[in-house]
Design a protein around this motif. Structure first.
Motif, short mmCIF file in Angstrom:
data_model
loop_
_atom_site.label_atom_id
_atom_site.label_comp_id
_atom_site.label_asym_id
_atom_site.label_seq_id
_atom_site.Cartn_x
_atom_site.Cartn_y
_atom_site.Cartn_z
N ALA A 297 11.65 61.66 -23.39
CA ALA A 297 12.04 63.00 -23.85
C ALA A 297 11.19 63.44 -25.04
N GLY A 298 10.97 62.52 -25.99
CA GLY A 298 10.19 62.88 -27.16
C GLY A 298 8.76 63.22 -26.81
N VAL A 299 8.16 62.44 -25.92
CA VAL A 299 6.76 62.65 -25.55
C VAL A 299 6.58 63.96 -24.78
N THR A 300 7.46 64.24 -23.83
CA THR A 300 7.30 65.47 -23.04
C THR A 300 7.48 66.71 -23.91
N GLN A 301 8.42 66.67 -24.85
CA GLN A 301 8.58 67.80 -25.77
C GLN A 301 7.34 67.97 -26.64
N LEU A 303 4.22 67.16 -25.82
CA LEU A 303 3.16 67.76 -25.01
C LEU A 303 3.42 69.25 -24.79
N SER A 304 4.68 69.61 -24.64
CA SER A 304 5.01 71.02 -24.46
C SER A 304 4.65 71.82 -25.71
N ALA A 305 4.88 71.23 -26.89
CA ALA A 305 4.57 71.92 -28.14
C ALA A 305 3.07 72.08 -28.34
N ILE A 306 2.30 71.03 -28.05
CA ILE A 306 0.85 71.10 -28.28
C ILE A 306 0.14 71.96 -27.24
N TYR A 307 0.43 71.72 -25.96
CA TYR A 307 -0.35 72.35 -24.90
C TYR A 307 0.42 73.41 -24.10
N ARG A 308 1.63 73.72 -24.55
CA ARG A 308 2.45 74.74 -23.89
C ARG A 308 2.71 74.40 -22.41
N LEU A 309 2.82 73.11 -22.14
CA LEU A 309 3.20 72.69 -20.80
C LEU A 309 4.68 72.95 -20.58
N SER A 310 5.05 73.30 -19.37
CA SER A 310 6.46 73.41 -19.05
C SER A 310 7.05 71.99 -19.03
N PRO A 311 8.38 71.85 -19.12
CA PRO A 311 8.97 70.49 -19.04
C PRO A 311 8.52 69.73 -17.80
N ALA A 312 8.45 70.44 -16.66
CA ALA A 312 8.02 69.78 -15.43
C ALA A 312 6.56 69.33 -15.53
N GLU A 313 5.70 70.18 -16.07
CA GLU A 313 4.28 69.83 -16.19
C GLU A 313 4.08 68.67 -17.15
N ALA A 317 2.42 65.05 -16.31
CA ALA A 317 1.30 64.51 -17.07
C ALA A 317 1.58 63.07 -17.51
N VAL A 318 2.80 62.83 -17.97
CA VAL A 318 3.18 61.47 -18.38
C VAL A 318 3.11 60.51 -17.20
N ARG A 319 3.64 60.93 -16.05
CA ARG A 319 3.63 60.07 -14.86
C ARG A 319 2.20 59.77 -14.41
N LEU A 320 1.31 60.77 -14.47
CA LEU A 320 -0.09 60.54 -14.14
C LEU A 320 -0.70 59.51 -15.08
N PHE A 321 -0.39 59.63 -16.38
CA PHE A 321 -0.94 58.70 -17.36
C PHE A 321 -0.43 57.28 -17.10
N GLU A 322 0.80 57.18 -16.60
CA GLU A 322 1.36 55.87 -16.29
C GLU A 322 0.72 55.25 -15.05
N GLY A 323 -0.15 56.02 -14.37
CA GLY A 323 -0.87 55.49 -13.22
C GLY A 323 -0.14 55.61 -11.90
N LYS A 324 0.89 56.42 -11.85
CA LYS A 324 1.64 56.57 -10.60
C LYS A 324 0.84 57.40 -9.60
N PRO A 325 0.81 57.01 -8.34
CA PRO A 325 0.12 57.81 -7.31
C PRO A 325 0.78 59.18 -7.16
N ARG A 326 -0.01 60.15 -6.75
CA ARG A 326 0.51 61.51 -6.60
C ARG A 326 1.63 61.57 -5.57
N GLN A 343 0.85 72.35 -9.63
CA GLN A 343 1.31 72.04 -10.98
C GLN A 343 0.24 71.29 -11.77
N ILE A 344 -0.45 70.36 -11.10
CA ILE A 344 -1.51 69.62 -11.80
C ILE A 344 -2.66 70.56 -12.17
#
Length: 368
Positions: A297-301, A303-313, A317-326, A343-344
């Motif tokens: 929760a802290g990380v996604t908020q 990212l939303s503050a810095i890059y204006r990503l929506s909560p879903a986006e 982004a976090v899941r991609l960084f964790e290496g999860k397949p699309r 979305q990506i």
């Protein structure tokens, strides 16, 4: 046949203030209605160290040539000279045109700019100042060649009507740009992160409540409109300079030395994705004194503050960084592969990157 309706200049220019990529269209409409080849919006002088110069139907090479030639001085530029003469006499926003240019041209130190205007076909036109403040001057103009001829009284009347709306639009856009820094500071307050928001000149636009404590303790000091603190391997001022320099760094990390033998603070700076142009008051970079908690929760908020990503986006982004397949991400989020691709694509756009590898490099300082 009926009379042609006058353009709704308020609608045309207010749309440009809300969507800055529409300024070229608004300027082109003003040029067309006044029988001119080009419309221009220009910012110069004062603290506006990063000027802008938007000209319709004009190559960027010509604009760059004007900038490097140093023709913004009143000693060479008859348009600037005419404006300055009126400002000196207390007339800040009159409509100036060829008659006024004729009066100052004999006093120019050089005819270089005048000759260039003849060469590229912009010796005529009219102009006015939209904004004069301690941040500089924003001017509006139409530029004409000899075939267009000198402006007529009727054309200048149309220009004056458009300029009235453009002045309100510029003020609105400046206000909106300034408010973005306050909104960012509020977003960091919500997730209890101490943050300083700076503009393209390295000056402080806003800061979060958490940053107040750092200022009160003397850990960070404000000199003029800039922030500084001793640190290693860089001072806070050097960190800011690296983030704001042309071709500067996207991410900086340094440790600032605190007073009263308290533990040092780690400062991280993030350069925000660049816009094509602005009036100079958009947030350019963010300096963070205490990063996000490593929970999702802290990380996604964050990212939303810095890059204006929506909560879903931000979550994607976090899941991609964790290496999860699309395919797995799409399944976990309950969306189609096509929706996830869209979305990506938006994540790339907002973060100012063009590939997943670039996104990973961008996220590494935050999520590692």
């Amino acid at each position: 046949m009926g009379q042609r309706a006058d353009p709704d200049w308020d609608e045309i220019f207010m749309q440009a203030a809300l969507q800055p990529d529409m300024w070229l269209g608004a300027l082109d409409a003003l040029a067309s209605q006044t029988g001119s080849g080009h419309g221009q919006l220009i910012g110069v002088g004062g603290a506006r160290e990063i000027p802008f110069n938007i000209v319709t139907n004009f190559s960027t090479d010509l604009i760059d040539h004007f900038a490097v030639s140093g023709w913004g001085a009143e000693t060479h530029n008859f348009r600037v000279a005419a404006s300055n003469r009126h400002i000196e006499r207390g007339f800040y926003d009159p409509i100036l045109f060829e008659e006024h240019y004729d009066q100052v041209i004999p006093q120019l130190a050089s005819s270089d700019y005048l000759d260039w205007c003849e060469e590229i076909g912009i010796p005529f036109g009219c102009q006015t100042n939209l904004v004069i403040d301690n941040f500089g001057i924003v001017g509006l103009a139409t530029l004409r060649d000899r075939k267009d001829g000198r402006t007529t009284a009727a054309q200048r009347k149309i220009f004056a009507s458009g300029a009235k709306a453009a002045r309100r639009a510029v003020r609105l856009q400046e206000k909106l740009e300034g408010e973005q820094a306050k909104l960012l500071a509020g977003a960091f307050d919500a997730i209890q992160v101490s943050a300083f928001i700076i503009d393209v000149r390295g000056q402080l636009l806003a800061h979060s409540i958490g940053a107040d404590a750092m200022l009160a303790a003397g850990d960070v000091r404000v000199a003029g409109q800039s922030i500084d603190a001793p640190g290693a391997p860089f001072t806070l001022r050097q960190t800011v300079q690296a983030l704001t320099a042309d071709g500067g760094l996207d991410h900086m990390r340094t440790q600032i030395i605190t007073a009263e033998n308290r533990p040092p603070l780690m400062i991280e700076g993030f350069r925000l994705p660049e816009r094509e142009w602005s009036l100079g008051k958009l947030p350019h970079a963010i300096l963070i004194a205490n990063g996000p908690r490593r929970d999702r929760a802290g990380v996604t908020q964050y990212l939303s503050a810095i890059y204006r990503l929506s909560p879903a986006e931000a979550d994607i982004a976090v899941r991609l960084f964790e290496g999860k397949p699309r395919a797995r991400i799409a399944a976990e989020r309950g969306v189609t592969a096509e929706t996830l691709r869209g979305q990506i694509k938006q994540i790339y756009l907002k973060c100012g990157v063009d590939s997943e590898a670039a996104l990973m490099r961008l996220l590494a300082p935050i999520l590692s």
